[in-house]
Design an enzyme around this catalytic site. Structure first.
Site, short mmCIF file in Angstrom:
data_model
loop_
_atom_site.label_atom_id
_atom_site.label_comp_id
_atom_site.label_asym_id
_atom_site.label_seq_id
_atom_site.Cartn_x
_atom_site.Cartn_y
_atom_site.Cartn_z
N LYS A 124 -11.64 0.03 -16.40
CA LYS A 124 -11.65 0.30 -14.79
C LYS A 124 -13.03 -1.09 -14.58
CE LYS A 124 -11.76 2.60 -10.60
NZ LYS A 124 -11.55 2.03 -10.24
N HIS A 176 -10.97 0.92 2.02
CA HIS A 176 -12.16 1.85 1.33
C HIS A 176 -12.95 1.18 0.73
CE1 HIS A 176 -9.61 1.42 -1.65
NE2 HIS A 176 -10.52 2.15 -2.84
N GLU A 202 -8.16 -2.57 -13.17
CA GLU A 202 -7.87 -0.80 -13.04
C GLU A 202 -7.08 -0.55 -14.28
OE1 GLU A 202 -6.60 0.48 -9.36
OE2 GLU A 202 -5.93 -2.04 -9.26
N HIS A 214 -9.51 -5.48 -0.31
CA HIS A 214 -10.68 -5.12 -0.62
C HIS A 214 -11.16 -6.55 -1.36
CE1 HIS A 214 -9.01 -1.64 -0.34
NE2 HIS A 214 -8.04 -1.75 -1.88
N LYS A 217 -17.82 1.96 -0.19
CA LYS A 217 -18.39 1.77 -1.59
C LYS A 217 -20.04 1.48 -1.33
CE LYS A 217 -14.60 0.92 -4.41
NZ LYS A 217 -13.88 2.56 -5.77
O1 LIG Z 1 -6.08 0.39 -2.11
C1 LIG Z 1 -6.00 0.39 -3.67
O2 LIG Z 1 -7.30 0.74 -4.24
C2 LIG Z 1 -6.73 1.42 -5.52
C3 LIG Z 1 -7.98 1.20 -6.36
O3 LIG Z 1 -9.33 1.66 -5.79
P1 LIG Z 1 -10.55 2.05 -6.81
O4 LIG Z 1 -11.34 2.44 -5.52
O5 LIG Z 1 -10.03 2.34 -7.20
O6 LIG Z 1 -10.81 0.58 -7.18
C4 LIG Z 1 -5.39 0.70 -5.95
O7 LIG Z 1 -5.24 1.37 -7.39
C5 LIG Z 1 -4.21 0.90 -4.96
O8 LIG Z 1 -3.23 -0.01 -5.32
C6 LIG Z 1 -4.67 0.41 -3.53
O9 LIG Z 1 -3.93 0.28 -2.84
#
Ligand SMILES: O=C1O[C@H](COP(=O)(O)O)[C@@H](O)[C@H](O)[C@H]1O
Ligand SMILES: NC(=O)C1=CN([C@@H]2O[C@H](COP(=O)(O)OP(=O)(O)OC[C@H]3O[C@@H](n4cnc5c(N)ncnc54)[C@H](OP(=O)(O)O)[C@@H]3O)[C@@H](O)[C@H]2O)C=CC1
Length: 491
Positions: free
Chosen positions: A344, A177, A215, A239, A181
């Protein structure tokens, strides 16, 4: 988003009552509906095994949308119109015969079928085979697969093989994902639309790169999943390596999916393997203990609900990564990511080398490198730190570092920034694979990450403790300080 409506499609959503579907996918579909981006006649079949019917699901979704969408973005008439597209079907995903009902649901006018697998990855193969035996899929079917694809290289190959028995690679949309962004996609624009940077983007001009994805949340009730994964599988394998690829890749010849993915794969193949003797200097793993998060006391990882108190799973990783190719030889990429960090924050810092000959105050030499700060979230934008003369007669030729600043929300009239899933769902409906991950990317990423995990299990040190609300173990600071550098802090 340009206002292009997608073709009419039928969407089968497997795992429709799960966390991802409820928290991310339905709100994203709602926003697409609000933007008028879903074609008339498109429909969603929500599939799960719980006792429920279409009316019950619509009621549930309406309540959840009302709770989760910002009040100024929630329009009940849009939500109700959207929910008319949604139907519910009870299905046990192992039940081959049960898949027969799916054919009856298809609308012949909707030539495009999208199958979204928001289920545990271990049953992707079963679902794919059952769909195939029920003759639900054609060569035009698009199949969306969530991360993580597997737990390591071997299990990801098994899943990819199972999917490949039924679908061609050009039908598979593997989600990361972060690629949805806006600010991550902006890395492509920044690098390849601005010749200013293109000519500076290599080891001649860049000393090192930092990537931080911090985070403030902990593991949010997901102990069972997270403890098997850890931060390296949950965040680095996907990511962070995707971000690294977008920064490090060579220019693609066009924006097609395969041109972009070919270049990312070259980077993944050039990552220097982290061998056991490099672990001490190039890898830090941490686990949070009790502390504070955004001003409130929070428990440590081992005290979280459902925790196994002896777990050695890492909630923080810092790595020094080398890319063995001409462009990046000798340019370390320092990457770090963790849960329960002070805020974050996702950002990338490009540290440029100083000018070849320095003529200013020796006391200020430490200032003499430009930095490009790319803020992915929050406060999306970028700043180029440049040196100027300090103003005033008595300042002589003293230097001062200041930003050329571009904060997207201030400079452009952008309104709301779409959530990553909105972009990704929309691209799936349009059939564009450029924001999705190809099989070889996933597998090269696993190969590299597996080696680090193997080194840990072959007798590496246990994770180092850090208090919730701090920037990880002190060893992560020592790792970069040893090289005469420090993690960037906005002064
Ligand atoms: O894929 C994941 O991503 C989230 C963080 O995504 P974000 O868009 O909020 O930066 C992470 O908290 C999660 O553990 C992980 O599985
Ligand atoms: N949640 C998130 O934020 C993210 C999730 N993902 C990925 O998305 C996928 C889904 O995750 P998530 O939503 O959190 O998981 P959940 O466990 O919350 O949801 C899974 C859904 O699949 C259903 N299901 C599982 N097995 C079967 C079966 N045999 N037959 C019928 N239904 C079944 C579950 O039904 P039941 O409730 O009855 O068990 C549930 O509705 C996973 O691959 C995950 O890794 C990726 C990134 C983020």
């Amino acid at each position: 988003m340009a206002n292009t409506i997608t073709a009419r499609c039928d969407i089968m959503l497997f795992g429709a009552l799960g966390d991802l579907a409820q928290r991310k996918l339905f709100p994203a579909f709602y926003q697409l509906e609000r933007g008028g981006l879903i074609a008339d006649g498109s429909r969603i079949l929500a599939l799960a095994r719980r006792e429920l019917d279409t009316a019950g699901l619509r009621k549930l979704l309406l309540e959840r949308l009302e709770q989760s969408i910002k009040p100024e973005e929630f329009d009940r008439s849009v939500a109700e119109a959207f929910l008319q597209r949604v139907e519910y079907q009870i299905l046990e995903f192992h039940d081959k015969e049960g898949f027969g009902v799916l054919n009856g649901w298809r609308d012949e006018q909707n030539s495009q079928l999208i199958v979204y697998l928001a289920s545990p990855p271990s049953i992707y193969g079963v679902i794919a085979r059952n769909l195939h035996s029920a003759s639900c899929c054609t060569e035009k079917t698009r199949v969306v697969v969530e991360k993580p694809v597997g737990h390591d290289l071997e299990s990801s190959r098994v899943i990819n093989d199972e999917l490949a028995e039924v679908y061609n690679e050009n039908q598979l949309f593997r989600i990361d994902h972060y690629l949805g962004k806006e600010t991550v996609q902006n890395l492509i624009a920044l690098r390849f639309a601005n010749n200013l940077f293109a000519s500076q983007w290599d080891q001649n001009h860049i000393s090192h790169v930092e990537i931080t994805v911090a985070e403030s949340v902990g593991i949010e009730g997901r102990w069972g999943y997270f403890d098997r994964a850890g931060q390296i599988r949950d965040m680095v394998q996907n990511h962070l390596l995707q971000l690294l690829c977008l920064i490090a890749m060579d220019p693609p010849s066009d924006l097609s999916a395969d041109s972009l993915r070919d270049e990312k794969v070259k980077v993944l193949k050039a990552l220097r393997t982290i061998t056991p003797d490099m672990m001490e200097t190039c890898v830090v793993r941490g686990q949070y203990t009790a502390g504070t998060s955004v001003g409130k006391p929070v428990p440590g990882y081992l005290e979280e609900e459902g925790a196994n108190r002896r777990s050695q799973t890492e909630t923080f990783v810092a790595l020094k990564v080398e890319i063995d190719n001409w462009r990046w030889s000798g340019v370390p990429f320092y990457i770090r990511t963790g849960k329960r960090l002070p805020e974050k924050l996702s950002q990338i810092i490009i540290h440029f080398k100083p000018a070849p000959h320095y003529i200013f105050d020796p006391d200020q030499k430490h200032l003499a490198n430009n930095k490009l700060i790319i803020r992915l979230q929050p406060d999306e934008g970028m700043a180029l730190k440049i040196l100027t003369k300090d103003q005033g007669l008595h300042k002589g030729m003293r230097l001062r570092q200041g930003p050329l600043e571009l904060t997207f929300s201030e400079t452009f009239e952008i309104g709301r920034i779409p959530d990553a899933y909105e972009r990704l769902l929309w691209e799936i409906m349009k059939g564009n694979q450029y924001l999705f991950v190809r099989r070889d990317e996933v597998e090269h990423a696993w190969r590299w990450v597996d080696r680090i995990i193997q080194n840990w299990s072959d007798g590496g040190d246990p994770p180092k403790r850090y208090a919730a609300g701090t920037w990880g173990p002190v060893a992560a600071i020592a790792m970069i300080t040893r090289d005469g550098r420090s993690w960037y802090e906005d002064a």
